[in-house]
Design an enzyme around this catalytic site. Structure first.
Site, PDB file in Angstrom:
ATOM      1  N   GLU B  49      34.820  50.886  45.279  1.00 30.12           N
ATOM      2  CA  GLU B  49      34.344  52.253  44.683  1.00 30.12           C
ATOM      3  C   GLU B  49      34.072  52.075  43.378  1.00 30.12           C
ATOM      4  O   GLU B  49      32.968  52.751  42.698  1.00 30.12           O
ATOM      5  CB  GLU B  49      35.541  53.083  44.783  1.00 30.12           C
ATOM      6  CG  GLU B  49      35.869  53.652  46.353  1.00 30.12           C
ATOM      7  CD  GLU B  49      36.944  52.782  47.097  1.00 30.12           C
ATOM      8  OE1 GLU B  49      37.161  51.587  46.349  1.00 30.12           O
ATOM      9  OE2 GLU B  49      37.204  52.935  48.148  1.00 30.12           O
ATOM     10  N   PHE B 111      49.582  61.720  51.745  1.00 27.01           N
ATOM     11  CA  PHE B 111      48.991  60.628  51.846  1.00 27.01           C
ATOM     12  C   PHE B 111      47.704  60.719  51.273  1.00 27.01           C
ATOM     13  O   PHE B 111      46.804  61.140  51.379  1.00 27.01           O
ATOM     14  CB  PHE B 111      49.046  60.080  53.219  1.00 27.01           C
ATOM     15  CG  PHE B 111      48.645  58.832  53.656  1.00 27.01           C
ATOM     16  CD1 PHE B 111      49.105  57.529  53.066  1.00 27.01           C
ATOM     17  CD2 PHE B 111      47.312  58.452  54.069  1.00 27.01           C
ATOM     18  CE1 PHE B 111      48.641  56.352  53.210  1.00 27.01           C
ATOM     19  CE2 PHE B 111      46.766  57.416  54.474  1.00 27.01           C
ATOM     20  CZ  PHE B 111      47.307  56.164  53.808  1.00 27.01           C
ATOM     21  N   GLN B 112      47.425  59.529  50.175  1.00 22.57           N
ATOM     22  CA  GLN B 112      46.372  59.299  49.715  1.00 22.57           C
ATOM     23  C   GLN B 112      45.778  60.552  48.823  1.00 22.57           C
ATOM     24  O   GLN B 112      44.764  60.820  48.724  1.00 22.57           O
ATOM     25  CB  GLN B 112      45.413  58.758  50.566  1.00 22.57           C
ATOM     26  CG  GLN B 112      45.725  57.618  51.269  1.00 22.57           C
ATOM     27  CD  GLN B 112      44.340  56.882  51.770  1.00 22.57           C
ATOM     28  OE1 GLN B 112      43.340  57.266  52.459  1.00 22.57           O
ATOM     29  NE2 GLN B 112      44.372  55.727  51.714  1.00 22.57           N
ATOM     30  N   LYS B 161      39.339  67.682  52.514  1.00 20.47           N
ATOM     31  CA  LYS B 161      38.831  67.594  54.039  1.00 20.47           C
ATOM     32  C   LYS B 161      38.576  68.656  54.849  1.00 20.47           C
ATOM     33  O   LYS B 161      37.770  68.849  55.518  1.00 20.47           O
ATOM     34  CB  LYS B 161      39.797  66.464  54.559  1.00 20.47           C
ATOM     35  CG  LYS B 161      39.462  66.074  55.906  1.00 20.47           C
ATOM     36  CD  LYS B 161      40.375  65.072  56.594  1.00 20.47           C
ATOM     37  CE  LYS B 161      40.158  64.843  58.077  1.00 20.47           C
ATOM     38  NZ  LYS B 161      39.411  63.758  58.333  1.00 20.47           N
ATOM     39  N   MET B 478      33.808  36.292  23.997  1.00 22.56           N
ATOM     40  CA  MET B 478      34.250  37.210  22.976  1.00 22.56           C
ATOM     41  C   MET B 478      35.328  37.317  22.458  1.00 22.56           C
ATOM     42  O   MET B 478      35.623  37.352  21.021  1.00 22.56           O
ATOM     43  CB  MET B 478      33.356  38.677  23.375  1.00 22.56           C
ATOM     44  CG  MET B 478      33.172  39.428  22.091  1.00 22.56           C
ATOM     45  SD  MET B 478      32.277  38.756  20.860  1.00 22.56           S
ATOM     46  CE  MET B 478      30.717  39.667  21.268  1.00 22.56           C
TER      47      MET B 478
HETATM   48  C1  LIG Z   1      37.482  45.650  31.840  1.00 21.10           C
HETATM   49  C2  LIG Z   1      37.477  44.973  30.606  1.00 21.10           C
HETATM   50  N1  LIG Z   1      38.412  44.183  30.217  1.00 21.10           N
HETATM   51  C3  LIG Z   1      38.728  43.522  28.889  1.00 21.10           C
HETATM   52  C4  LIG Z   1      37.598  43.638  28.236  1.00 21.10           C
HETATM   53  C5  LIG Z   1      37.868  42.874  26.925  1.00 21.10           C
HETATM   54  N2  LIG Z   1      36.782  42.025  26.647  1.00 21.10           N
HETATM   55  C6  LIG Z   1      35.749  42.128  25.925  1.00 21.10           C
HETATM   56  S1  LIG Z   1      34.594  40.876  26.150  1.00 21.10           S
HETATM   57  C7  LIG Z   1      35.609  39.887  26.784  1.00 21.10           C
HETATM   58  C8  LIG Z   1      35.421  38.424  27.350  1.00 21.10           C
HETATM   59  C9  LIG Z   1      34.003  38.517  28.203  1.00 21.10           C
HETATM   60  O1  LIG Z   1      34.229  37.325  28.818  1.00 21.10           O
HETATM   61  P1  LIG Z   1      32.797  36.790  29.720  1.00 21.10           P
HETATM   62  O2  LIG Z   1      32.573  37.764  30.604  1.00 21.10           O
HETATM   63  O3  LIG Z   1      33.066  35.410  30.099  1.00 21.10           O
HETATM   64  O4  LIG Z   1      31.530  36.803  28.561  1.00 21.10           O
HETATM   65  P2  LIG Z   1      31.543  36.005  27.281  1.00 21.10           P
HETATM   66  O5  LIG Z   1      32.078  36.844  26.053  1.00 21.10           O
HETATM   67  O6  LIG Z   1      32.164  34.571  27.466  1.00 21.10           O
HETATM   68  O7  LIG Z   1      29.982  35.824  27.172  1.00 21.10           O
HETATM   69  C10 LIG Z   1      36.830  40.699  27.170  1.00 21.10           C
HETATM   70  C11 LIG Z   1      37.989  40.049  27.886  1.00 21.10           C
HETATM   71  C12 LIG Z   1      36.724  44.492  28.641  1.00 21.10           C
HETATM   72  N3  LIG Z   1      35.523  44.728  27.635  1.00 21.10           N
HETATM   73  N4  LIG Z   1      36.325  45.199  29.647  1.00 21.10           N
END
Ligand SMILES: Cc1ncc(C[n+]2csc(CCOP(=O)(O)OP(=O)(O)O)c2C)c(N)n1
Lengths: 164, 565
Positions: B49, B111-112, B161, B478
């Site tokens: 979803e 439920f749900q 529903k 990052m």
């Molecule tokens: C849902 C979610 N969880 C955690 C983060 C924190 N976060 C920001 S950038 C990142 C790393 C992303 O890694 P990747 O997709 O491999 O991209 P890269 O930075 O290596 O290009 C994280 C964990 C986020 N932005 N969104």
């Protein structure tokens, strides 16, 4: 600085948490909040006492206006308005203190609305400062319970709010 | 003739011009799904979803129409939350329909059952629980109206529903009456006149454009405005693609990973013209040193955005398209002064050009390793001009913002406000569903890709030929960059220890997988992917510890950048 804001809202399901959630979610203060329907049953009126600097108050005002269910917002600060609050105070009333309680009630034009052998319940209405004063004077007698309605306000003069 | 609630819902959607919805069935929406079989509306079955909501979001961003997603009550509904919050933060017009347990059971921990009105109150523009079938058509009408007007945003309709099963005469209201909601579209002429005076008096103006430009479809007016006064223009992440980045007046992106010349220009400017932007902390850095010499004109449809984070000298509340048109009209009356202004700004433009030459966006190229920036440059070079690019969140997102030159409006879809990893793939799916023949490319990291990789199945099932470029650094890049710079290289939980065979993963879903491990394979892989029908994963094994630069450290002023060289 303290601000008293009136908010006209749609009398809809769930409108109160929209307003209170806005305050908590954005870290705005609520000192008191009262709400009840107006003469138009589809509209409720809230009175909110809040505090903050000018920037925060501007945000509160704008954010409230942004809510779909909010029809109108007025910050009464600096305006001419009537402000009233009600307090109900359950105070010890022993042989020795009954007279003193009644004297205070009399001076503040309050009312005793419930009596038992050991207590009076005092109803006092007025500006919040008046309620503060009564509470302070009754405190030495022993206050068993206290409830305050929070202030409600209405602008002075002949003009009413238009809602449309 | 009487209709059931679920029929009324679908009829309303049809009348709102909805051709495609994204969703996932379940017990409390089973009636809607049954009636969908008899409706002309196309339904795309996502595999989660959250992805359905992101897909509706991608559809909305790419088309400008209201995106629609459907989910069942309880877990289906709670799965939509990240998608809704993502859309809310970026002001995307959407209507989300969630099933709810029958009204007599609400509040009983049935439920749900989940209190979606409570859960989504702070992440929707508005939400509704339908408690009476009589209100259903009006509520759907209002939901669409609220979603698309003013500052757009997601609206959730929670539909029990029993209401779906009840019957009522169907009448679609032709008007919406909301006494508490009257967005102001028309910019105040006197304020606009003041703005013109300020613009004519400026010697170092910068136009600063946010997501509002795309939302209001004012890219043409924006271009005309910038060209008329010949003022440099910088964009936020959300503003990118609303002004051609190849235009001589474009400074690229500003802020935390903005260009050196954009950040220096803003810091030195004497007039900042903010257009549909909200002075987010990723843009301003330390507020105290943000544009310290500038007067600020702030044009926005949402009064709450104005003076929220920074002082503003001249607020203009209104629709950007309307305000920009009026500004252009008024500027036309000051022909001579505008011509002088254009000349007077020459030294300012020259100064910015020097900054740009001093510290251009760049990276150290390599013959041995694939540089992630190089992949983005190649993607930009080889893709169509109207290609729609989506990203996930992380380094790859910032490199895309820096190194991909967006030309046409609504071609860059990214989660700016919430920064949601897992957004890009389903958003690309939604955009591709709207534009089956355009190139749609999700630029991803190996981490983010795995947050919604199940959508490969949806892509293959519906023959949506999204191309996916994974910049695989085997890191949550990052976060690793922050750990390198601010935590002494202590790479806590950012190394993805398990290498994934993305080619095999693609093939498992019936898609195509390609891989490049050296720089000279990059171009061939991209060309092959674009020539291959159906969804394709391009995996680029990139240099693992590359950093996104320039970078403004958290809490610093935007002129205090860590630079590439
Ligand atoms: C849902 C979610 N969880 C955690 C983060 C924190 N976060 C920001 S950038 C990142 C790393 C992303 O890694 P990747 O997709 O491999 O991209 P890269 O930075 O290596 O290009 C994280 C964990 C986020 N932005 N969104």
């Amino acid at each position: 600085m303290k601000h008293t804001i009136s908010v006209l809202v749609e009398n809809e399901f769930g409108v109160l948490p929209r307003v209170s959630g806005l305050f908590s979610g954005r870290g705005f203060n609520i000192e008191s909040l009262s709400v009840a329907p107006t003469i138009d049953p589809t509209i409720s009126r809230m009175t909110i006492v809040t505090s903050g600097d000018e920037r925060i108050l501007e945000q509160i005002n704008k954010q409230l206006n942004k809510l779909i269910d909010v029809i109108k917002v007025i910050d009464f600060t600096g305006q001419d308005y009537t402000e009233r609050e009600m307090g109900l105070i359950k105070v010890n009333a022993e042989e020795s203190t009954r007279a003193e309680v009644l004297r205070i009630v009399d001076i503040f034009r309050a009312k005793v609305v419930d009596v038992t052998q050991s207590s009076y319940t005092v109803e006092v209405t007025g500006a919040p400062g008046k309620i503060d004063a009564v509470v302070e004077l009754l405190r030495p007698m022993g206050i068993k319970e206290l409830i305050r309605s929070g202030p409600v306000v209405l602008g002075r003069g002949a003009k009413g709010w238009k809602t449309q | 003739m009487k209709k059931t609630g679920s029929q009324i819902l679908l009829e309303c959607l049809r009348l709102e011009g909805v051709d495609t919805v994204f969703g996932y069935p379940g017990g409390t929406v089973i009636n809607i799904y049954d009636d969908l079989m008899d409706s002309p509306i196309k339904h795309i079955l996502n595999r989660h979803e959250q992805a359905a909501v992101h897909a509706a979001d991608g559809y909305a961003r790419a088309t400008g129409k209201v995106g629609v997603a459907i989910a069942t009550s309880g877990p289906g509904a709670t799965n939509t939350v990240t998608g809704i919050a993502t859309a809310y933060m970026d002001s995307i017009p959407m209507v989300i329909i969630t099933g709810q347990v029958p009204t007599p059971l609400i509040g009983n921990d049935a439920f749900q059952e989940a209190d979606m009105i409570g859960i989504t109150r702070p992440i929707t523009k508005h939400n509704y629980l339908v408690r009476d079938i009589k209100d259903l058509a009006r509520i759907i009408k209002q939901a669409f109206y609220i979603a698309r007007t003013g500052r757009p945003g997601p609206v959730l309709v929670d539909l029990p529903k029993d209401i779906q099963m009840a019957t009522h005469k169907f009448e679609y209201p032709d008007k919406v009456e909301l006494r508490g909601y009257k967005p102001n579209y028309s910019g105040n002429s006197r304020q606009i006149e003041k703005a013109i005076k300020m613009i004519l008096a400026a010697r170092k103006p910068v136009i600063y454009v946010g997501g509002g430009a795309a939302l209001s479809n004012s890219n043409l007016e924006l271009k005309q405005f910038a060209e008329t006064i010949q003022a440099p223009l910088t964009m936020t992440l959300m503003g990118l693609s609303s002004f051609p980045n190849t235009h001589p007046l474009s400074l690229g992106m500003l802020g935390m990973h903005g260009t050196y010349h954009a950040n220096m220009a803003v810091t030195d400017s004497d007039l900042l013209i903010a257009i549909g932007a909200r002075f987010d902390d990723r843009v301003t850095g330390k507020i105290a040193t943000f544009a310290p010499h500038a007067k600020i004109i702030h044009i926005d449809i949402d009064p709450t955005s104005i003076k929220k984070n920074v002082r503003v000298d001249l607020p203009i509340v209104g629709d950007l398209k309307d305000v920009l048109k009026k500004m252009l009209e008024q500027l036309a009356e000051y022909d001579a002064q505008v011509a002088t202004l254009r000349d007077e700004l020459a030294p300012w433009r020259a100064k910015i050009e020097v900054w740009k030459k001093e510290q251009p966006l760049g990276y150290k190229s390599s013959k041995k390793e694939i540089k992630p920036q190089f992949v983005i440059e190649k993607l930009c070079e080889l893709s169509d001009e109207d290609a729609i690019i989506t990203t996930e969140v992380g380094q790859h997102q910032m490199w895309t913002a820096q190194f991909y030159d967006f030309i046409q409006p609504r071609t860059f879809l990214t989660s700016g406000g919430l920064g949601t990893m897992g957004y890009g793939l389903p958003a690309a799916l939604g955009a591709q569903a709207a534009f089956p023949t355009r190139q749609v490319i999700d630029i991803s990291g190996d981490g983010s890709f795995q947050m919604n990789s199940q959508e490969l199945a949806t892509l293959v099932q519906y023959r949506l030929p999204v191309k996916i470029a994974i910049l695989n650094n085997n890191f949550l890049g990052m976060v690793r960059q922050w750990q390198q710079l601010f935590f002494n290289r202590r790479y806590s939980q950012t190394c993805m220890e398990l290498p994934i065979d993305f080619k095999k993963l693609a093939e498992a879903y019936g898609a195509t997988g390609l891989q490049a491990t050296t720089p000279d394979e990059v171009e061939a892989v991209i060309k092959q992917a674009f020539a291959t029908p159906g969804p394709v994963i391009m995996e680029f094994k990139v240099c693992r510890e590359e950093n996104v630069l320039p970078m403004v450290p958290a809490g610093a002023g935007i002129n205090e950048m860590v630079l590439a060289s």
